[in-house]
Motif scaffolding. Structure first.
Motif, PDB file in Angstrom:
ATOM      1  N   GLU A 435      16.642  55.129  53.431  1.00  0.00           N
ATOM      2  CA  GLU A 435      16.206  53.867  54.038  1.00  0.00           C
ATOM      3  C   GLU A 435      16.518  52.686  53.125  1.00  0.00           C
ATOM      4  O   GLU A 435      16.954  51.622  53.580  1.00  0.00           O
ATOM      5  N   VAL A 436      16.300  52.860  51.814  1.00  0.00           N
ATOM      6  CA  VAL A 436      16.624  51.806  50.853  1.00  0.00           C
ATOM      7  C   VAL A 436      18.123  51.546  50.853  1.00  0.00           C
ATOM      8  O   VAL A 436      18.571  50.393  50.804  1.00  0.00           O
ATOM      9  N   PHE A 437      18.908  52.603  50.916  1.00  0.00           N
ATOM     10  CA  PHE A 437      20.369  52.483  50.926  1.00  0.00           C
ATOM     11  C   PHE A 437      20.844  51.632  52.105  1.00  0.00           C
ATOM     12  O   PHE A 437      21.725  50.764  51.960  1.00  0.00           O
ATOM     13  N   HIS A 438      20.281  51.876  53.275  1.00  0.00           N
ATOM     14  CA  HIS A 438      20.756  51.209  54.502  1.00  0.00           C
ATOM     15  C   HIS A 438      20.178  49.808  54.692  1.00  0.00           C
ATOM     16  O   HIS A 438      20.690  49.046  55.526  1.00  0.00           O
ATOM     17  N   ASP A 439      19.144  49.466  53.948  1.00  0.00           N
ATOM     18  CA  ASP A 439      18.469  48.177  54.148  1.00  0.00           C
ATOM     19  C   ASP A 439      19.207  47.084  53.377  1.00  0.00           C
ATOM     20  O   ASP A 439      18.833  46.705  52.267  1.00  0.00           O
ATOM     21  N   ARG A 440      20.281  46.582  53.965  1.00  0.00           N
ATOM     22  CA  ARG A 440      21.112  45.553  53.339  1.00  0.00           C
ATOM     23  C   ARG A 440      21.401  44.431  54.336  1.00  0.00           C
ATOM     24  O   ARG A 440      21.348  44.626  55.552  1.00  0.00           O
ATOM     25  N   MET A 441      21.770  43.281  53.784  1.00  0.00           N
ATOM     26  CA  MET A 441      22.116  42.152  54.635  1.00  0.00           C
ATOM     27  C   MET A 441      23.445  42.366  55.348  1.00  0.00           C
ATOM     28  O   MET A 441      23.670  41.845  56.438  1.00  0.00           O
ATOM     29  N   ALA A 442      24.343  43.090  54.685  1.00  0.00           N
ATOM     30  CA  ALA A 442      25.674  43.324  55.259  1.00  0.00           C
ATOM     31  C   ALA A 442      26.168  44.695  54.831  1.00  0.00           C
ATOM     32  O   ALA A 442      25.660  45.292  53.876  1.00  0.00           O
ATOM     33  N   LYS A 443      27.147  45.214  55.543  1.00  0.00           N
ATOM     34  CA  LYS A 443      27.758  46.474  55.149  1.00  0.00           C
ATOM     35  C   LYS A 443      28.460  46.299  53.805  1.00  0.00           C
ATOM     36  O   LYS A 443      29.064  45.257  53.547  1.00  0.00           O
ATOM     37  N   PRO A 444      28.391  47.320  52.937  1.00  0.00           N
ATOM     38  CA  PRO A 444      28.960  47.150  51.590  1.00  0.00           C
ATOM     39  C   PRO A 444      30.455  46.850  51.570  1.00  0.00           C
ATOM     40  O   PRO A 444      30.911  46.100  50.710  1.00  0.00           O
ATOM     41  N   LEU A 445      31.221  47.404  52.510  1.00  0.00           N
ATOM     42  CA  LEU A 445      32.652  47.093  52.535  1.00  0.00           C
ATOM     43  C   LEU A 445      32.876  45.636  52.921  1.00  0.00           C
ATOM     44  O   LEU A 445      33.750  44.957  52.357  1.00  0.00           O
ATOM     45  N   ASP A 446      32.077  45.131  53.855  1.00  0.00           N
ATOM     46  CA  ASP A 446      32.166  43.711  54.219  1.00  0.00           C
ATOM     47  C   ASP A 446      31.804  42.826  53.025  1.00  0.00           C
ATOM     48  O   ASP A 446      32.405  41.766  52.813  1.00  0.00           O
ATOM     49  N   THR A 447      30.813  43.275  52.245  1.00  0.00           N
ATOM     50  CA  THR A 447      30.422  42.536  51.039  1.00  0.00           C
ATOM     51  C   THR A 447      31.572  42.490  50.039  1.00  0.00           C
ATOM     52  O   THR A 447      31.867  41.441  49.450  1.00  0.00           O
ATOM     53  N   ALA A 448      32.247  43.636  49.870  1.00  0.00           N
ATOM     54  CA  ALA A 448      33.377  43.702  48.941  1.00  0.00           C
ATOM     55  C   ALA A 448      34.494  42.759  49.374  1.00  0.00           C
ATOM     56  O   ALA A 448      35.042  42.004  48.552  1.00  0.00           O
ATOM     57  N   VAL A 449      34.838  42.791  50.661  1.00  0.00           N
ATOM     58  CA  VAL A 449      35.909  41.941  51.183  1.00  0.00           C
ATOM     59  C   VAL A 449      35.538  40.464  51.023  1.00  0.00           C
ATOM     60  O   VAL A 449      36.366  39.637  50.610  1.00  0.00           O
ATOM     61  N   TYR A 450      34.283  40.144  51.327  1.00  0.00           N
ATOM     62  CA  TYR A 450      33.833  38.748  51.205  1.00  0.00           C
ATOM     63  C   TYR A 450      34.035  38.232  49.786  1.00  0.00           C
ATOM     64  O   TYR A 450      34.573  37.136  49.580  1.00  0.00           O
ATOM     65  N   TRP A 451      33.630  39.013  48.792  1.00  0.00           N
ATOM     66  CA  TRP A 451      33.683  38.523  47.415  1.00  0.00           C
ATOM     67  C   TRP A 451      35.109  38.464  46.877  1.00  0.00           C
ATOM     68  O   TRP A 451      35.433  37.592  46.053  1.00  0.00           O
ATOM     69  N   VAL A 452      35.976  39.342  47.329  1.00  0.00           N
ATOM     70  CA  VAL A 452      37.386  39.230  46.949  1.00  0.00           C
ATOM     71  C   VAL A 452      37.959  37.930  47.517  1.00  0.00           C
ATOM     72  O   VAL A 452      38.646  37.176  46.812  1.00  0.00           O
ATOM     73  N   GLU A 453      37.669  37.673  48.775  1.00  0.00           N
ATOM     74  CA  GLU A 453      38.143  36.432  49.400  1.00  0.00           C
ATOM     75  C   GLU A 453      37.495  35.209  48.745  1.00  0.00           C
ATOM     76  O   GLU A 453      38.133  34.152  48.623  1.00  0.00           O
TER      77      GLU A 453
END
Length: 518
Positions: A435-453
């Motif tokens: 439950e802790v793992f899934h409780d995020r504002m965004a999907k982790p891959l989307d987070t990775a792409v956002y920060w690279v951009e």
């Protein structure tokens, strides 16, 4: 009307082109688990329309449909890794002396870094005159590979496969708390004893010395050997724009981060896919439950010592539940009827099945993340690398147990399996951790792409850089201030003692004079 439509299409195309970036990634390790992380990140960026180039020992079999995906394959690296895993006794590595293994890791990575940059296709890229908007480098003792960022005049993003550690913290000025944050190769918990804190601090200092006295000078030579313009390693290393961490508070220890360190742990995990029909039927019909057993992609079950293999088989034969075992050959001598084999198994999809009650694993980080994602209890049997550390975290977080490979016996293995299957606290804690793992504002891959951009949009994002990274080591650790304070204290103490001595001497003389006058 047609002219307006043409203008609109032209504007959209220009906007799309402006948003498309050229990205270079370097993931040089021959282990499949490292490539899984790199290719997932690069595929995600390509799917967003970016033009990506991947330097690695592997090639992408199904390139993404959007954007552009180019492989530069490092010939011979994967094959050498596979041969090394066959010839070396990996099951003895867990008991090896880390202080003796450390220099071997460093020399191996110096050699791999050199051979990577020396490959013809890589040299062709270096001298191609191409332009890149950002360079992503996997951090694994391969410092000279960061020269790609300087050479192409692009921001540098470092990717850490194991999260924050003493291996990446110095690059961005993040503190390494050796008092409660274990070194990656040490299987300590965050609540270390006095002796463990001593060993942890010593290990940290030992690896820092090897890095500064041996590894960094070697990588500096490699930089000058393969890149033009006489680069300086120190300038490149400490000009890191962003660190992407394959970690998350649900899987790793909570530690301090500077602003340009971003958790994306679990970004490689995909939603469950349909299982092959025979495997789906096996899992569906196993109403009593299934244990999934895999030692990962690097450690092969077929290389298990015979004594340990027999102990595992004897323990499995006494269970009522079924066992699904990743076994790399067609035949398993002494295979019990409740054990099913598979040379390759879709691990993520298997862990998603509700009848899977326990995962017996080597404790690799990707396997640990995947079992947390699906909320399955774990029995970790760490073999080498960071697996001891992951196993310790599994125990601390209460969703599994650990078993030293050297201690593995039929009786102990059976006892631990029964404890994990019958005590509901492990399954409960696994679900809570999921439950802790899934409780995020965004999907982790989307987070990775956002920060690279983000780094691309903001020209390396220098505003995220902390001031401490520009200080020399003696300024950062206040060595000069401590020296000034120490010298000042000594002077003040000396003067104070002199004054007290004079005062006492004066008082004594006064008393003597009074006595004489009487």
């Amino acid at each position: 009307m047609n002219s307006r439509l043409s203008l609109l299409v032209t504007l959209l195309l220009l906007t799309s082109g402006a948003q498309c970036a050229k990205i270079l990634a370097v993931f040089p390790m021959g282990a499949p688990s490292h490539y899984i992380l790199g290719s997932t990140l690069l595929r995600g960026l390509a799917e967003k329309g970016h033009d990506v180039t991947m330097i690695s020992p592997f090639s992408e079999k199904t390139p993404p449909k959007n954007g552009s995906y180019r492989d530069i394959v490092l010939t011979g690296v994967k094959e050498e890794h596979e041969e090394r895993m066959k010839t070396m006794n990996v099951f003895d590595m867990g008991e090896a002396n880390i202080l003796l293994m450390g220099p071997l890791f460093f020399t191996t990575m110096v050699d791999l870094t050199d051979r990577t940059l020396g490959q013809p296709e890589v040299q062709k890229l270096i001298h191609s005159g191409e332009k890149f908007d950002v360079v992503i480098v996997e951090q694994f003792m391969n410092e000279a590979h960061k020269g790609f960022a300087k050479h192409f005049n692009a921001p540098l993003i470092v990717f850490s496969t194991i999260g924050a550690s003493s291996w990446v913290n110095p690059l961005v000025g993040n503190p390494t708390m050796v008092s409660y944050d274990p070194e990656p190769l040490r299987g300590f918990s965050s609540k270390m004893t006095l002796y463990e804190r001593y060993i942890n601090a010593f290990t940290y200092s030992y690896f820092q010395l090897i890095s500064h006295l041996y590894a960094y000078p070697q990588h500096d030579k490699i930089l000058k050997k393969y890149f033009p313009n006489n680069m300086n390693l120190v300038d490149i290393m400490y000009n890191t724009s962003l660190v992407l961490l394959n970690s998350h508070p649900s899987t790793n220890l909570a530690v301090p981060y500077v602003p340009n360190m971003i958790d994306i742990g679990g970004f490689h995990v995909k939603p469950p896919q349909k299982l092959p029909d025979d495997l789906q039927k096996f899992l569906d019909n196993s109403k009593e439950g299934v244990i999934y057993f895999s030692l990962g992609s690097n450690v092969k079950s077929v290389f298990l010592p015979e004594q340990k293999r027999e102990a595992i088989l004897n323990a499995f034969s006494k269970l009522k539940v079924k066992v699904l075992w990743k076994w790399e050959e067609d035949v398993l001598p002494g295979q019990p009827p409740n054990v099913r084999l598979g040379k390759w198994l879709p691990q993520q999809d298997i862990l998603a099945h509700p009848n899977v009650k326990l995962f017996i694993t080597h404790g690799g980080l990707l396997s640990t993340i995947e079992t947390i994602y699906h909320g399955v209890p774990v029995l970790a049997i760490p073999i080498a690398g960071d697996q001891k550390l992951n196993a310790e975290r599994i125990v601390n977080q209460g969703f599994g147990l650990k078993l030293r490979f050297a201690d593995l016996t039929e009786e102990l293995l059976l006892e631990m399996i029964n404890e994990l299957l019958t005590n509901p606290k492990y399954a409960t804690n696994a679900k809570k951790r999921s439950e802790v793992f899934h409780d995020r504002m965004a999907k982790p891959l989307d987070t990775a792409v956002y920060w690279v951009e983000y780094v691309i949009r903001h020209g390396g994002a220098p505003h995220l850089r902390i001031a401490g990274i520009d200080l020399s080591w003696y300024q950062y650790f206040l060595v000069d201030i401590i020296l000034i304070f120490s010298v000042t204290s000594v002077i003040v103490l000396y003067i104070s003692l002199k004054l007290v001595k004079r005062l006492v001497s004066s008082c004594c003389r006064s008393k003597k004079q009074k006595i004489k006058t009487k």
